[in-house]
Design an enzyme around this catalytic site. Sequence first.
Site, PDB file in Angstrom:
ATOM      1  N   VAL A 142      32.381  27.060  34.035  1.00 27.72           N
ATOM      2  CA  VAL A 142      31.230  27.612  34.762  1.00 27.72           C
ATOM      3  C   VAL A 142      30.723  26.663  35.847  1.00 27.72           C
ATOM      4  O   VAL A 142      30.048  27.110  36.777  1.00 27.72           O
ATOM      5  CB  VAL A 142      30.066  28.032  33.831  1.00 27.72           C
ATOM      6  CG1 VAL A 142      30.514  29.050  32.808  1.00 27.72           C
ATOM      7  CG2 VAL A 142      29.418  26.858  33.156  1.00 27.72           C
ATOM      8  N   TYR A 143      31.049  25.379  35.781  1.00 28.98           N
ATOM      9  CA  TYR A 143      30.624  24.450  36.832  1.00 28.98           C
ATOM     10  C   TYR A 143      31.535  24.500  38.072  1.00 28.98           C
ATOM     11  O   TYR A 143      31.258  23.828  39.068  1.00 28.98           O
ATOM     12  CB  TYR A 143      30.497  23.025  36.286  1.00 28.98           C
ATOM     13  CG  TYR A 143      29.218  22.778  35.493  1.00 28.98           C
ATOM     14  CD1 TYR A 143      28.268  23.784  35.309  1.00 28.98           C
ATOM     15  CD2 TYR A 143      28.957  21.533  34.930  1.00 28.98           C
ATOM     16  CE1 TYR A 143      27.105  23.552  34.585  1.00 28.98           C
ATOM     17  CE2 TYR A 143      27.784  21.299  34.216  1.00 28.98           C
ATOM     18  CZ  TYR A 143      26.867  22.310  34.034  1.00 28.98           C
ATOM     19  OH  TYR A 143      25.708  22.063  33.327  1.00 28.98           O
ATOM     20  N   VAL A 155      33.220  25.530  26.261  1.00 35.21           N
ATOM     21  CA  VAL A 155      33.629  24.581  25.223  1.00 35.21           C
ATOM     22  C   VAL A 155      32.410  24.064  24.454  1.00 35.21           C
ATOM     23  O   VAL A 155      32.484  23.792  23.250  1.00 35.21           O
ATOM     24  CB  VAL A 155      34.504  23.458  25.835  1.00 35.21           C
ATOM     25  CG1 VAL A 155      33.720  22.555  26.746  1.00 35.21           C
ATOM     26  CG2 VAL A 155      35.208  22.661  24.761  1.00 35.21           C
ATOM     27  N   ASP A 156      31.281  23.961  25.122  1.00 38.02           N
ATOM     28  CA  ASP A 156      30.032  23.510  24.488  1.00 38.02           C
ATOM     29  C   ASP A 156      29.645  24.481  23.358  1.00 38.02           C
ATOM     30  O   ASP A 156      29.358  24.061  22.219  1.00 38.02           O
ATOM     31  CB  ASP A 156      28.945  23.475  25.573  1.00 38.02           C
ATOM     32  CG  ASP A 156      27.682  22.731  25.177  1.00 38.02           C
ATOM     33  OD1 ASP A 156      27.675  22.108  24.093  1.00 38.02           O
ATOM     34  OD2 ASP A 156      26.716  22.769  25.957  1.00 38.02           O
ATOM     35  N   THR A 201      35.488  22.398  34.902  1.00 34.95           N
ATOM     36  CA  THR A 201      36.385  23.388  35.530  1.00 34.95           C
ATOM     37  C   THR A 201      36.128  24.822  35.067  1.00 34.95           C
ATOM     38  O   THR A 201      36.871  25.730  35.431  1.00 34.95           O
ATOM     39  CB  THR A 201      37.873  23.047  35.305  1.00 34.95           C
ATOM     40  OG1 THR A 201      38.180  23.187  33.907  1.00 34.95           O
ATOM     41  CG2 THR A 201      38.207  21.654  35.766  1.00 34.95           C
TER      42      THR A 201
HETATM   43  N1  AR6 Z   1      38.582  24.081  23.758  1.00 40.83           N
HETATM   44  C1  AR6 Z   1      38.986  23.415  24.851  1.00 40.83           C
HETATM   45  N2  AR6 Z   1      38.658  23.778  26.114  1.00 40.83           N
HETATM   46  C2  AR6 Z   1      37.882  24.874  26.257  1.00 40.83           C
HETATM   47  C3  AR6 Z   1      37.407  25.627  25.157  1.00 40.83           C
HETATM   48  C4  AR6 Z   1      37.786  25.187  23.856  1.00 40.83           C
HETATM   49  N3  AR6 Z   1      37.392  25.826  22.751  1.00 40.83           N
HETATM   50  N4  AR6 Z   1      36.647  26.661  25.649  1.00 40.83           N
HETATM   51  C5  AR6 Z   1      36.665  26.561  27.005  1.00 40.83           C
HETATM   52  N5  AR6 Z   1      37.417  25.496  27.368  1.00 40.83           N
HETATM   53  P1  AR6 Z   1      33.140  25.037  30.523  1.00 40.83           P
HETATM   54  P2  AR6 Z   1      31.908  23.191  32.470  1.00 40.83           P
HETATM   55  C6  AR6 Z   1      37.716  24.982  28.724  1.00 40.83           C
HETATM   56  O1  AR6 Z   1      32.615  26.219  31.240  1.00 40.83           O
HETATM   57  O2  AR6 Z   1      32.621  23.843  33.591  1.00 40.83           O
HETATM   58  C7  AR6 Z   1      28.466  25.236  29.224  1.00 40.83           C
HETATM   59  O3  AR6 Z   1      27.664  26.379  29.131  1.00 40.83           O
HETATM   60  C8  AR6 Z   1      37.673  25.954  29.869  1.00 40.83           C
HETATM   61  O4  AR6 Z   1      38.907  26.657  29.992  1.00 40.83           O
HETATM   62  O5  AR6 Z   1      33.087  25.002  29.044  1.00 40.83           O
HETATM   63  O6  AR6 Z   1      31.888  21.695  32.397  1.00 40.83           O
HETATM   64  C9  AR6 Z   1      27.676  23.940  29.127  1.00 40.83           C
HETATM   65  O7  AR6 Z   1      26.547  24.075  28.290  1.00 40.83           O
HETATM   66  C10 AR6 Z   1      37.435  25.025  31.055  1.00 40.83           C
HETATM   67  O8  AR6 Z   1      38.682  24.598  31.594  1.00 40.83           O
HETATM   68  O9  AR6 Z   1      32.387  23.672  31.008  1.00 40.83           O
HETATM   69  C11 AR6 Z   1      27.262  23.694  30.542  1.00 40.83           C
HETATM   70  O10 AR6 Z   1      26.072  24.384  30.876  1.00 40.83           O
HETATM   71  C12 AR6 Z   1      36.743  23.809  30.458  1.00 40.83           C
HETATM   72  O11 AR6 Z   1      36.742  24.023  29.039  1.00 40.83           O
HETATM   73  C13 AR6 Z   1      28.417  24.229  31.360  1.00 40.83           C
HETATM   74  O12 AR6 Z   1      29.046  25.213  30.522  1.00 40.83           O
HETATM   75  C14 AR6 Z   1      35.322  23.592  30.907  1.00 40.83           C
HETATM   76  O13 AR6 Z   1      34.646  24.837  31.002  1.00 40.83           O
HETATM   77  C15 AR6 Z   1      29.452  23.174  31.653  1.00 40.83           C
HETATM   78  O14 AR6 Z   1      30.415  23.708  32.508  1.00 40.83           O
END
Ligand code: AR6
Length: 171
Positions: free
Chosen positions: A122-123, A31-32, A120
């Site tokens: 990559v973390y 999402v970031d 939820t």
């Molecule tokens: N809109 C809404 N939710 C999303 C989107 C989107 N466009 N894309 C993914 N998700 P993650 P984390 C959901 O990995 O686990 C990054 O590299 C996805 O399905 O984005 O907190 C950061 O820079 C999942 O349920 O974040 C950090 O290094 C949720 O977003 C690291 O990842 C979170 O997945 C943070 O890891």
Amino acid sequence: MIELVQDDITRIEADAIVNAANSSLLGGGGVDGAIHRAGGKAILEACRKIRARQGGCPTGEAVITTAGNLPAKFVIHTVGPVWHGGHNQEEALLRSAYTNSLQCAIENDVRSIAFPNISTGVYRFPKEKAAEIAIRSVREFLAARDDSLKVIFVCFDSENYRLYQRLLAPA
Ligand code: AR6
């Protein structure tokens, strides 16, 4: 007030959307990556200024920037915990990520805020446990502090969406 949608958070027209960032605030995947891609350079520039001032964002805390080209007004960047099995304060840190984002919203006169499912991806935080913590943290904050704030849980994947549907349903 709590709402649930299944969508891409970059499309949500709330006052603020929350980014599941990392402590560097310099972007990443998931999402970031989507928020920085869709929002444009202004978000990264604002993140760099915060880094210069305070050296990034510790896990569980939150900072606010412009939302650049996004339909939202602000991005609130928070850092969820990496799941290491549950014995490293992961639950308390996830709660802090939600609560500090809400606190940051209130301080900036935000009336509607959209959350992704922090930690939820990559973390690797277990999704059901994360959803329970997210919902409980938000409900308790609204009850104690400001029940007119609109909170939108934005689930991207169907597994999270179904979990939230079940957990938010009236008992
Ligand atoms: N809109 C809404 N939710 C999303 C989107 C989107 N466009 N894309 C993914 N998700 P993650 P984390 C959901 O990995 O686990 C990054 O590299 C996805 O399905 O984005 O907190 C950061 O820079 C999942 O349920 O974040 C950090 O290094 C949720 O977003 C690291 O990842 C979170 O997945 C943070 O890891």
